[in-house]
Scaffold this motif. Structure first.
Motif, PDB file in Angstrom:
ATOM      1  N   ALA A 134       0.643  -1.206  -0.207  1.00 10.03           N
ATOM      2  CA  ALA A 134      -0.054  -0.204   0.051  1.00 10.03           C
ATOM      3  C   ALA A 134       1.016   1.009   0.087  1.00 10.03           C
ATOM      4  O   ALA A 134       0.412   2.140  -0.536  1.00 10.03           O
ATOM      5  CB  ALA A 134      -1.018  -0.211   1.351  1.00 10.03           C
ATOM      6  N   HIS A 135       2.089   1.433   0.948  1.00 15.05           N
ATOM      7  CA  HIS A 135       2.557   2.846   0.171  1.00 15.05           C
ATOM      8  C   HIS A 135       3.605   2.595  -1.394  1.00 15.05           C
ATOM      9  O   HIS A 135       3.641   4.394  -1.360  1.00 15.05           O
ATOM     10  CB  HIS A 135       4.180   1.545   1.538  1.00 15.05           C
ATOM     11  CG  HIS A 135       5.041   3.076   1.903  1.00 15.05           C
ATOM     12  ND1 HIS A 135       4.612   4.046   2.347  1.00 15.05           N
ATOM     13  CD2 HIS A 135       6.078   3.565   0.765  1.00 15.05           C
ATOM     14  CE1 HIS A 135       5.674   5.088   2.095  1.00 15.05           C
ATOM     15  NE2 HIS A 135       6.888   4.364   1.243  1.00 15.05           N
ATOM     16  N   LYS A 136       3.746   1.841  -1.493  1.00 15.77           N
ATOM     17  CA  LYS A 136       3.739   2.117  -3.051  1.00 15.77           C
ATOM     18  C   LYS A 136       2.819   2.223  -3.829  1.00 15.77           C
ATOM     19  O   LYS A 136       3.260   2.388  -4.957  1.00 15.77           O
ATOM     20  CB  LYS A 136       5.157   1.131  -3.134  1.00 15.77           C
ATOM     21  CG  LYS A 136       6.505   0.595  -2.547  1.00 15.77           C
ATOM     22  CD  LYS A 136       7.510  -0.933  -3.846  1.00 15.77           C
ATOM     23  CE  LYS A 136       8.527  -0.302  -2.981  1.00 15.77           C
ATOM     24  NZ  LYS A 136      10.018  -1.304  -3.053  1.00 15.77           N
ATOM     25  N   GLN A 137       1.659   1.268  -3.199  1.00 14.31           N
ATOM     26  CA  GLN A 137       1.197   1.124  -4.415  1.00 14.31           C
ATOM     27  C   GLN A 137       1.028   0.426  -5.662  1.00 14.31           C
ATOM     28  O   GLN A 137       0.876   1.377  -6.886  1.00 14.31           O
ATOM     29  CB  GLN A 137       0.167   2.548  -4.983  1.00 14.31           C
ATOM     30  CG  GLN A 137      -0.822   3.775  -3.686  1.00 14.31           C
ATOM     31  CD  GLN A 137      -1.737   3.216  -3.047  1.00 14.31           C
ATOM     32  OE1 GLN A 137      -2.631   2.937  -3.975  1.00 14.31           O
ATOM     33  NE2 GLN A 137      -1.853   2.724  -1.994  1.00 14.31           N
ATOM     34  N   ALA A 138       1.723  -0.784  -5.094  1.00 16.91           N
ATOM     35  CA  ALA A 138       2.322  -1.452  -6.358  1.00 16.91           C
ATOM     36  C   ALA A 138       1.604  -2.945  -6.235  1.00 16.91           C
ATOM     37  O   ALA A 138       2.218  -2.957  -4.429  1.00 16.91           O
ATOM     38  CB  ALA A 138       3.291  -1.235  -6.551  1.00 16.91           C
ATOM     39  N   LEU A 139       2.186  -3.567  -6.985  1.00 15.73           N
ATOM     40  CA  LEU A 139       1.782  -5.418  -6.739  1.00 15.73           C
ATOM     41  C   LEU A 139       2.735  -5.933  -7.240  1.00 15.73           C
ATOM     42  O   LEU A 139       3.561  -5.721  -8.163  1.00 15.73           O
ATOM     43  CB  LEU A 139       0.221  -5.474  -7.623  1.00 15.73           C
ATOM     44  CG  LEU A 139      -0.296  -7.127  -7.003  1.00 15.73           C
ATOM     45  CD1 LEU A 139      -1.012  -7.203  -5.460  1.00 15.73           C
ATOM     46  CD2 LEU A 139      -1.271  -7.205  -8.321  1.00 15.73           C
ATOM     47  N   LEU A 140       2.788  -6.606  -5.988  1.00 13.10           N
ATOM     48  CA  LEU A 140       4.862  -7.614  -6.585  1.00 13.10           C
ATOM     49  C   LEU A 140       4.193  -9.513  -7.077  1.00 13.10           C
ATOM     50  O   LEU A 140       3.420  -9.358  -6.568  1.00 13.10           O
ATOM     51  CB  LEU A 140       5.432  -8.036  -6.178  1.00 13.10           C
ATOM     52  CG  LEU A 140       6.455  -8.906  -5.672  1.00 13.10           C
ATOM     53  CD1 LEU A 140       7.602  -8.200  -6.901  1.00 13.10           C
ATOM     54  CD2 LEU A 140       7.514  -8.604  -4.407  1.00 13.10           C
ATOM     55  N   LEU A 141       3.964  -9.875  -8.362  1.00 14.82           N
ATOM     56  CA  LEU A 141       4.095 -11.004  -8.293  1.00 14.82           C
ATOM     57  C   LEU A 141       5.752 -11.303  -8.859  1.00 14.82           C
ATOM     58  O   LEU A 141       6.437 -11.105  -9.069  1.00 14.82           O
ATOM     59  CB  LEU A 141       3.197 -11.268  -9.630  1.00 14.82           C
ATOM     60  CG  LEU A 141       2.331 -10.463  -9.988  1.00 14.82           C
ATOM     61  CD1 LEU A 141       1.860 -10.571 -10.896  1.00 14.82           C
ATOM     62  CD2 LEU A 141       0.925 -10.975  -8.573  1.00 14.82           C
ATOM     63  N   ALA A 142       5.554 -13.093  -7.676  1.00 15.00           N
ATOM     64  CA  ALA A 142       6.885 -13.720  -7.680  1.00 15.00           C
ATOM     65  C   ALA A 142       6.997 -14.988  -8.351  1.00 15.00           C
ATOM     66  O   ALA A 142       5.859 -15.330  -7.668  1.00 15.00           O
ATOM     67  CB  ALA A 142       7.452 -13.264  -7.108  1.00 15.00           C
ATOM     68  N   ARG A 143       7.583 -16.087  -8.617  1.00 14.26           N
ATOM     69  CA  ARG A 143       7.798 -16.932  -9.121  1.00 14.26           C
ATOM     70  C   ARG A 143       9.082 -17.997  -8.881  1.00 14.26           C
ATOM     71  O   ARG A 143       9.856 -17.645  -8.864  1.00 14.26           O
ATOM     72  CB  ARG A 143       7.408 -17.719 -10.250  1.00 14.26           C
ATOM     73  CG  ARG A 143       6.829 -19.284 -10.395  1.00 14.26           C
ATOM     74  CD  ARG A 143       6.630 -19.525 -12.391  1.00 14.26           C
ATOM     75  NE  ARG A 143       5.612 -20.907 -12.482  1.00 14.26           N
ATOM     76  CZ  ARG A 143       5.860 -20.925 -13.837  1.00 14.26           C
ATOM     77  NH1 ARG A 143       6.357 -20.083 -14.625  1.00 14.26           N
ATOM     78  NH2 ARG A 143       5.784 -22.084 -14.029  1.00 14.26           N
ATOM     79  N   ASP A 144       8.861 -19.753  -7.983  1.00 16.61           N
ATOM     80  CA  ASP A 144       9.863 -19.426  -7.847  1.00 16.61           C
ATOM     81  C   ASP A 144      11.206 -20.035  -8.692  1.00 16.61           C
ATOM     82  O   ASP A 144      11.262 -20.304  -9.527  1.00 16.61           O
ATOM     83  CB  ASP A 144       9.533 -20.767  -7.058  1.00 16.61           C
ATOM     84  CG  ASP A 144       9.220 -21.842  -7.855  1.00 16.61           C
ATOM     85  OD1 ASP A 144       9.821 -22.838  -8.407  1.00 16.61           O
ATOM     86  OD2 ASP A 144       7.391 -22.678  -7.589  1.00 16.61           O
ATOM     87  N   PRO A 145      12.472 -20.192  -8.277  1.00 14.92           N
ATOM     88  CA  PRO A 145      13.456 -20.575  -8.941  1.00 14.92           C
ATOM     89  C   PRO A 145      12.995 -21.769 -10.258  1.00 14.92           C
ATOM     90  O   PRO A 145      13.798 -21.044 -11.383  1.00 14.92           O
ATOM     91  CB  PRO A 145      14.310 -20.487  -8.421  1.00 14.92           C
ATOM     92  CG  PRO A 145      14.150 -19.581  -7.567  1.00 14.92           C
ATOM     93  CD  PRO A 145      12.463 -20.163  -7.292  1.00 14.92           C
TER      94      PRO A 145
END
Length: 482
Positions: A134-145
């Motif tokens: 919420a501080h960055k107003q951004a969504l992070l998506l991540a996937r394992d190696p």
């Protein structure tokens, strides 16, 4: 496994999130998460996160998702398991972090608070998650190696006609289709890859408007849409480094290193608050896993898939599997599959298959049998053949590529050679071998990071194929006699 989903209306001109669409996407994945469902909506109506739960760690309601941080600034929906979450938790507690659950999900929230995306370097496990900052107003998506856990999204800057300032993501392609707002124009690379290799090569799907987040990558989505996926761990880089820096020592040293790595991996996979079973095929890989797993806790469940047509023939693995199970003292079950079973369940099987694959039938039947046996977590030998080059073909591919490498000195021959050789090669061998020989002069070595390769003619990166047996070569290159 769990199912994660979400919709982010990042553009100010985009309509607010349709809650019914979020639920349609999420609940299309009910089979991934039969133990619970959850949802979270932002106050401004611009973001929604959904979750279908298969409870493995902290099976109480405290582990339910989507999960918020104590200050409400972070929200996560997570699929997978972090094997070293207990060690990470102890480190965070020493830094003053206070936990409200015993789940690995909450560890992710606190670890992000402490390190941001640097957290990804600390994780050991299989995972795909979406985390709202919420501080960055951004969504992070991540996937394992290794890309064990799937994660698909609708790209925002590829000409997709129906994004409208909104990004959607889910654990399944068909879940995004169920939402009704993905661009379903055909993706030629995805179709070609399937017919060449029997599976759809990432980052493509069969649809232009849906992409797979590449393994070992993360992706930020902000007010301007989705940025380019950024790598945080590349297996090809790790293998190339191992090949360039072979280990020193004897054959015994190499075997000890391999044994320690296998034991460590199996121990990590037993981090769960529910029983862990094994798929026992009677092969070396699954037998080794079962033998080492027997040292962890109570007698493990083992499960073998047998085929009625093979009974009494050398192809029937079930008798040997039963002998192994008896010797190892497991609680064993053998499930017989008949031709009629496949015919009866064909449509159901294909409907359950997310992306098309020619190798999903066995997985369907053994997973179905595991469910009936009450097994929610199971280990298998899948991947062992690729890692240890168990079949001759895995060792032959790099040899063929090396034999063809001299032709790369004459790039002009490439097109003519492909046109002349490919029809004949396809008749006498598989498309994989034919494509490898025909494209050899365009191969760019183990440092290639592009999938599909921007210089090769096939849908996949040859460096990835030729590097399949690098881990063992790197361990034994200077230890084994030539």
């Amino acid at each position: 496994m769990c199912g994660i989903a979400g919709i982010y209306a990042y553009s100010a001109s985009a309509p607010s999130v349709d809650r019914a669409e979020v639920r349609s996407i999420r609940d299309h994945m009910a089979s991934r998460g039969p133990d619970g469902q959850g949802e979270w909506f932002s106050d401004d109506g611009r973001l929604a996160l959904g979750h279908r739960r298969l409870a493995i760690i902290d099976v109480s309601e405290r582990g339910a998702q989507p999960m918020q941080s104590a200050d409400g600034q972070l929200v996560i929906t997570f699929n997978g398991e972090i094997y070293n979450y207990r060690e990470l938790r102890r480190q965070l507690e020493r830094l003053g972090h206070v936990f409200r659950s015993d789940s690995d999900t909450e560890v992710l929230l606190h670890l992000y608070q402490a390190k941001g995306t640097g957290m990804l370097q600390d994780l050991r496990g299989m995972y795909a998650f979406a985390l709202w900052d919420a501080h960055k107003q951004a969504l992070l998506l991540a996937r394992d190696p290794f890309g064990i856990k799937p994660l698909y999204y609708t790209p925002t800057h590829t000409g997709a006609t129906r994004s409208n300032g909104t990004l959607r993501f889910a654990s399944q392609v068909k879940a995004l289709l169920a939402g009704g707002h993905a661009d379903t124009a055909p993706e030629p690379a995805g179709h070609a890859g399937f017919f060449l290799w029997g599976s759809v090569p990432a980052p493509f799907t069969l649809y232009r408007g849906i992409r797979a987040l590449p393994a070992g990558h993360c992706l930020w989505v902000g007010a301007q849409g989705a940025a380019e996926p950024q790598p945080f761990s590349r297996i090809t880089d790790i293998l190339a480094h191992a090949a360039a820096n072979p280990a020193q020592g004897s054959v015994g040293d190499a075997l000890d290193a391999i044994g320690a790595a296998v034991r460590s991996s199996i121990a990590a996979h037993h981090v769960a608050d529910v029983p862990v079973g094994m798929f026992l095929s009677a092969g070396i890989d699954s037998a080794l896993i079962t033998a080492l797993s027997s040292a962890h806790g109570e007698r493990p469940h083992t499960l073998t898939l047998a085929f009625a047509e093979y009974v009494g023939t050398p192809n029937d693995e079930s008798p040997l599997a039963e002998q192994l199970a008896a010797q190892l003292g497991t609680r064993h079950a053998a499930v017989m599959v008949r031709k009629e079973d496949f015919i009866e369940q064909r449509e159901q099987l294909l409907a359950a298959m997310d992306q098309p694959s020619i190798d999903g039938v066995n997985t369907w039947f053994v997973s179905q049998a595991a469910t009936l046996q009450g097994i929610n977590v199971a280990l298998s030998g899948l991947g062992g053949d690729e890692l240890f080059a168990s079949y001759p073909s895995f060792a032959d591919l790099p040899r063929i590529r090396n034999l063809a490498r001299p032709f790369s000195r004459w790039p002009g021959l490439s097109k003519g050679r492909r046109q002349l050789s490919l029809p004949l090669l396809i008749r006498i061998t598989s498309p994989k071998y034919a494509g490898l020989v025909a494209s050899s002069s365009n191969s760019c070595g183990t440092r290639c990071r592009h999938i599909p390769c921007r210089t090769a003619t096939s849908a996949l990166c040859w460096a990835g194929v030729s590097g399949l047996n690098l881990p063992i070569r790197a361990l034994t290159a200077r230890a084994l006699p030539t």
